[in-house]
Structure formats: structure tokens, C-alpha cells
Scaffold this motif. Structure first.
Motif, short mmCIF file in Angstrom:
data_model
loop_
_atom_site.label_atom_id
_atom_site.label_comp_id
_atom_site.label_asym_id
_atom_site.label_seq_id
_atom_site.Cartn_x
_atom_site.Cartn_y
_atom_site.Cartn_z
N ASP A 163 -2.30 4.74 -3.68
CA ASP A 163 -2.49 4.13 -5.00
C ASP A 163 -3.22 2.79 -4.94
OD1 ASP A 163 -1.25 6.16 -6.43
OD2 ASP A 163 0.75 5.33 -6.08
N CYS A 164 -3.46 2.29 -3.76
CA CYS A 164 -4.13 1.00 -3.61
C CYS A 164 -5.62 1.12 -3.98
CB CYS A 164 -3.99 0.48 -2.19
SG CYS A 164 -2.33 -0.10 -1.79
N ASN A 178 -5.62 -10.04 -1.65
CA ASN A 178 -4.68 -8.96 -1.36
C ASN A 178 -3.49 -9.04 -2.31
OD1 ASN A 178 -5.64 -7.41 0.95
ND2 ASN A 178 -5.46 -9.31 2.11
N VAL A 222 -6.39 -4.04 -1.74
CA VAL A 222 -6.41 -4.28 -0.31
C VAL A 222 -7.82 -4.77 0.00
CG1 VAL A 222 -6.17 -3.29 1.99
CG2 VAL A 222 -4.67 -2.54 0.13
N GLY A 270 -4.15 -0.37 -9.56
CA GLY A 270 -3.58 -0.38 -8.22
C GLY A 270 -3.65 -1.74 -7.57
N ARG A 271 -2.95 -1.86 -6.48
CA ARG A 271 -2.88 -3.09 -5.70
C ARG A 271 -4.11 -3.20 -4.80
NH1 ARG A 271 -0.78 -3.60 -0.56
NH2 ARG A 271 0.25 -1.56 -0.73
N ILE A 282 -1.17 -0.34 3.13
CA ILE A 282 -2.02 0.38 2.18
C ILE A 282 -1.44 1.76 1.93
CG2 ILE A 282 -3.54 1.35 3.97
CD1 ILE A 282 -5.90 0.88 2.02
N ARG A 330 -3.67 -7.02 -8.83
CA ARG A 330 -3.73 -5.74 -9.52
C ARG A 330 -5.12 -5.60 -10.17
NH1 ARG A 330 0.18 -2.21 -8.32
NH2 ARG A 330 0.21 -1.34 -10.44
#
Length: 573
Positions: free
Chosen positions: A429-430, A500, A407, A404-405, A426, A503
């Protein structure tokens, strides 16, 4: 007791010289008769009682019952206080002061005329801190856990004093939980003496004290308010006198086998991730080489047998009624070192051979466990060069393999300022990344790793997200939470340079935690990184910052590892 072996306390009380006179005469102002100074084993009762530590608020009464047992067995009990660590009240975190309390315990024991020690424990850090301190002196020692509270009851439902805390934001957001509701739950949650009644850190450390062999068998599962607990407290007072006569010191109990038993047991009961840090610190004090990988190697394949919050449904009271820890130890059978000696002089196998289960929904069998494997998973990868941990039994299965990305929150202050901002970019999946909460960063490594989810996602029904930090989480908490990332961000670990949008891959089955950037980019970011200014310049916190070790080493002070023994220089009056 061998005639050749002189009691340690006689170095203070046994002489007919000037110093023998001084030591005895001052103690006599409390009304002790002559025979108390002439060969009775002196038992120090190390009390972590404090009205500022709600979980330990009943330990003054416990001390009196222990004293009764000591006197019955022919000992001379002397109660002394050490720093009490109340998890629910102290700021910034009791973990900052665990090592200080261990120093208090160690030096109080070594400096005084004690032949044996009883540790009265309860709230989370009071157990490891006193054990760590006592380990360093290595006298005969027995632990008397204060015990969990009775079940909380709220509107016809059972609630845990701890796990319910993590539901409050969701209830306020989605169930219109108002101030009156909150106050009613608040009054109902903690309704008796004792520590948290979930399998949080307090219950985990009590159970682990017994699994290590440092308590009488059966004591850890009993609620604080149960009259059987009082009996065990008195019997512990009797037993420590016999341990002195047998010279059954801590190092004879805390062997490599004992630590392995504790790791296996922790997995089976769904115990707290905090055990890793505390058990490692204890092992390093007593001189046992315990590594982070041992927790995964020994514990990750162990079935989850205990259905207690936060991993399950019930609380410590039901665990007791179902048969308690003895049933778990018997079920584990050949997974344990049955020949390991314990405080009562018997082996683990002997102590629990006749244990019986009375509620299989609370304590399962190995053949039909709640989960086939539990324990703690130890992660590796470029995001945690020296390791990180996750508790699979408390995590969401669908998130155990997830990319996920990121944050990123640079600190707890940053998190609190932005997490509920409706404009925060957000989604479910983050991956929430929290920095600056490791041993040095906060300082003290607080229990904040299981941070609340954003309010806007809670409103959407999101229950869990991957969260990563260099901090800890409460043993009462749950979620897909990666903890103890090492090296921590404040000393320049990879976590420090996560940005931020990066991945991140979590793959628990592969034991992987990876920041998906090139080695060249990672090296460039690290070269640009600058260490933050220390958050303290004086006193104990300054000493702590100068000497604290990383999570995989138990977050102890480097100047405290290893035994120092019970010898103390004679005074020079």
C-alpha cells in the motif's frame, strides 16, 4: 517549381564567381557531373545510423534506397551524419543529448546547400531530435522511420524487445530464471533489424510522425525487415523532390491541427508518455502553442483501439498485418482533423479512406474499444504545481485512486542501495517516491520512473505499486507510475521536501496528486530546502543544466525554442 523562386542550393552552386567555383570544384572530387550543380534540387539525407545504436544499424542501406528515389525524381542526394542516440547503450540517458542532436541537425541543415531534407530515424530520441532541428530551419522535410523489429520468440511464446525487460526481476525471483534462461531469452528477443517492437517510444514516435503528416502514409507500421518498407523508402526519396518543387515546408504541415491529430492518435494506439515531452518540444520549435492540458483535453476521452504491449497483448508485426495505422486513423474519423495536409500533398482523410482491418483482436472499433478512454491523464495538486502525467491504459485500475505512506528515495543511487533491503519498511500500500531524476537532477530525465518493486514484495506476488518521480519511463513499460512531476525536486518543487511516512493521495479521475500536509508545514520545509550542487561544470552538460526547461515545456533548451529559419550569412572568403 515557380521560375521566380530560386533554389536555396543555387546560392552555393549557381554562381560563376569565385565562390561558385570553390563550392562546385570541391564537390567534384566525388565524381558528380555538371548537371548536378545546375538546378537539380539538393536533398540532404540526415542519417542517424550508428553501430552504437542497434535500432538504427540498418540505416546506411536505407539511405541508399532513398538516394535512388531522389535521383529518379531528378534530385541531387547528399547524405550527412548527425549524432545518433542509442537508448539501449548510452549513459546516463539519451534524453540528456536529445537537444544536442537537435542542434547538430539544425546547424547541419542550415549551414549546407540543401533544398529539402529526408530524416532517417529509428531509436527513441532520433525521431524527435531530428524533427526538432529540422523544424527550426523549416525546409521541405520528410521522415523515413527505420521500422520495428520482427516479433521475438522465446520457448514457443512471443516476446517484445523491451516489455520483456520489465519481467526479468520477477522471473528471476519467482520462476527460478537462471543465467542460461536469461541468455536464451536475450538471444531471442531482438531477432531482426529495427527498433523496439512494442508500442514503446520508438514505435510511438514513428506513428506520431505519420499522424503529424511528416511521412508517406502507411510507412510507420511496416517492420524494418519487410520489403514493402524498402519500397516506401525509395518512394520517400522521390516525394521529397516534389515537396521542394511545391515548397511544402514543415510549417505548412505542422499546424495546430496536426498536433491535435497526433495527440488523439497517441491515445488510440496506447502510445508512450514520452510523446508529451517530445511533441511539446517540436511544437515550441515550429511556433505552435501546445499546452500540457491539451494532452488531457484532447486525448483522455479517446478510446484505446490498439492491443499492443505494454498496454495489451500483441506487437508491431501483428499491428502491421492487421492493417496498421491507417485502420486506426480511419476508425478515429471525426475525432481527427481530416483536412490536415500531409507530406504526400494529400489530406489525412484522403490517405486513409480505404484502409481495411484484417484482425479485430489487434485493432478494435470505436464501437467496441479495448478501453472506453485512454490517453494521458494530467495531474495537478500541491505535489506537482506545474503538472504530472500518468498513462491509465498501462496502470492497475485498483490503484488509480489510492492514498498511501511515502517511502522516499533521494536519488537513483539511494534507490539501488536500499530497495531490496529485507529491513526496508515498505508494503504493497506504500507509495514509492523517487527524487533527483528530472531534467536537471540526473541530469537528463532518465527512464527510471517505473522502478522495480522490492524483491520481498515481488516474492509475495505484488505486481504493481504507485510510483512517483520527476523522471520518465520507457514506453515499453507499464504500471501505476506518475511521471514528469514539475517543478522537479532538484529545483525545489514540492517533491523535494516529501519525507518518509508522509501520506500521498493519487486520484486519477479527479486529476489530483496531493501531499497530505498543511500549507504551513509545506512552506516551512521549502524554506529549509537547499539546492544540490550541479552534477557537471563543463561542456555540453553544463550548457544543458544552465538552459534546460522543465518537463511541461518539453525539456528543451530555452535558447532553442522558435524557428530561426534557413538563411545563413554568406562566407567572406
Amino acid at each position: 517549381m515557380s521560375e521566380e523562386r530560386k533554389l536555396r542550393s543555387q546560392e552555393w552552386f549557381g554562381g560563376d564567381d569565385k565562390m561558385g567555383f570553390v563550392h562546385r570544384s570541391w564537390m567534384r572530387n566525388q565524381g558528380y557531373p555538371d548537371d548536378y550543380f545546375r538546378g537539380k534540387p539538393v536533398i540532404g539525407i540526415c542519417n542517424t545510423w550508428s553501430e552504437l545504436t542497434p535500432c538504427n544499424g540498418h540505416l546506411r542501406e536505407v539511405a541508399e534506397r532513398v538516394k535512388r528515389g531522389v535521383i529518379e525524381a531528378g534530385g541531387f542526394p547528399l547524405e550527412f551524419p548527425v549524432m545518433s542516440l542509442g537508448e539501449t547503450i548510452m549513459r546516463p540517458t539519451t534524453m540528456l543529448f536529445r537537444n544536442l542532436a537537435s542542434m547538430d541537425t539544425e546547424e547541419s541543415i542550415r549551414a549546407n546547400p540543401l533544398d529539402g531534407v529526408v530524416l532517417l530515424t529509428g531509436c527513441d530520441k532520433t525521431t524527435p531530435s531530428t524533427i526538432m532541428g529540422a523544424c527550426s530551419v523549416d525546409l521541405p522535410t520528410i521522415v523515413v522511420p527505420g521500422g520495428p523489429m520482427l516479433n521475438g520468440r522465446f520457448r514457443g511464446e512471443t516476446i517484445g524487445s523491451g516489455s520483456f525487460n520489465w519481467l526479468i526481476k520477477e522471473k528471476q525471483t519467482n520462476e527460478a530464471f537462471d543465467a542460461d534462461d536469461l541468455r536464451e531469452a536475450e538471444i531471442c528477443a531482438a531477432r531482426s533489424i529495427g527498433h523496439c517492437n512494442t508500442m514503446g517510444t520508438a514505435s510511438t514516435m514513428a506513428v506520431m510522425s505519420e499522424a503529424l503528416g511528416l511521412t508517406l502514409p502507411g510507412i510507420a507500421s511496416l517492420p524494418a525487415a519487410d520489403s514493402r518498407k524498402r519500397v516506401m523508402q525509395q518512394l520517400s526519396g522521390r516525394r521529397i523532390v516534389e515537396m521542394v518543387k511545391e515548397d511544402l515546408t514543415m510549417s505548412k504541415i505542422l499546424t495546430r491541427q496536426a498536433f491535435e491529430n497526433a495527440i488523439v492518435t497517441n491515445a488510440a494506439v496506447g502510445g508512450s508518455t514520452n510523446l508529451i515531452i517530445h511533441l511539446t518540444a517540436i511544437a515550441r520549435r515550429i511556433g505552435v502553442d501546445l499546452r500540457l492540458e491539451d494532452f488531457d483535453r484532447l486525448g483522455s476521452g479517446v478510446p484505446l483501439l490498439v492491443n499492443l504491449m505494454p498496454s495489451g497483448k500483441f506487437l508491431m508485426e501483428e499491428f502491421c498485418y492487421a492493417g496498421g495505422l491507417g485502420v486506426v486513423m480511419k476508425e478515429l474519423g471525426d475525432l481527427l482533423h481530416g483536412g490536415a495536409i500531409t507530406a504526400n500533398g494529400q489530406t489525412i482523410a484522403d490517405n486513409y479512406r480505404d484502409a481495411k482491418c484484417y484482425h479485430r483482436e489487434v485493432i478494435a472499433t470505436r464501437e467496441a474499444p479495448l478501453q472506453p478512454s485512454a490517453g494521458i491523464a494530467v495531474l495537478r495538486g500541491n505535489l506537482c504545481e506545474n503538472g504530472a502525467v500518468i498513462k491509465p491504459s498501462a496502470a492497475t485500475p485498483a490503484l488509480m485512486k489510492h492514498t498511501g505512506r511515502a517511502v522516499v528515495f533521494e536519488s537513483m543511487e539511494d534507490y539501488h542501495a536500499r530497495i531490496d533491503d529485507p529491513e526496508l519498511d515498505i508494503d504493497a500500500d506504500c507509495v514509492i517516491v523517487l527524487k533527483g531524476v528530472g531534467p536537471r537532477g540526473y541530469p537528463g530525465m532518465p527512464e527510471v520512473g517505473n522502478v522495480d518493486l522490492p524483491e520481498k514484495l515481488i516474492r509475495q506476488g505484488v505486481k504493481d505499486m504507485v510510483r512517483i518521480s520527476d523522471g520518465r519511463m520507457s514506453g515499453t513499460a507499464y504500471g501505476t507510475v506518475v511521471l514528469h512531476v514539475s517543478p522537479e525536486s532538484s529545483v525545489g518543487g514540492t517533491l523535494a521536501v516529501v519525507r518518509n511516512g508522509d501520506r500521498i493521495t493519487l486520484d486519477v479521475e479527479q486529476r489530483l496528486l496531493q501531499l497530505e500536509i498543511s500549507e504551513e508545514e509545506l512552506a516551512r520545509r521549502k524554506a529549509e530546502w537547499r539546492a544540490p550542487e550541479p552534477r557537471a561544470t563543463r561542456g555540453y552538460v553544463r550548457i544543458y543544466l544552465d538552459h534546460v526547461e522543465q518537463a511541461e515545456l518539453g525539456a528543451d533548451l530555452d535558447i532553442l525554442t522558435g524557428k530561426s529559419g534557413s538563411t545563413v550569412d554568406r562566407d567572406l572568403h
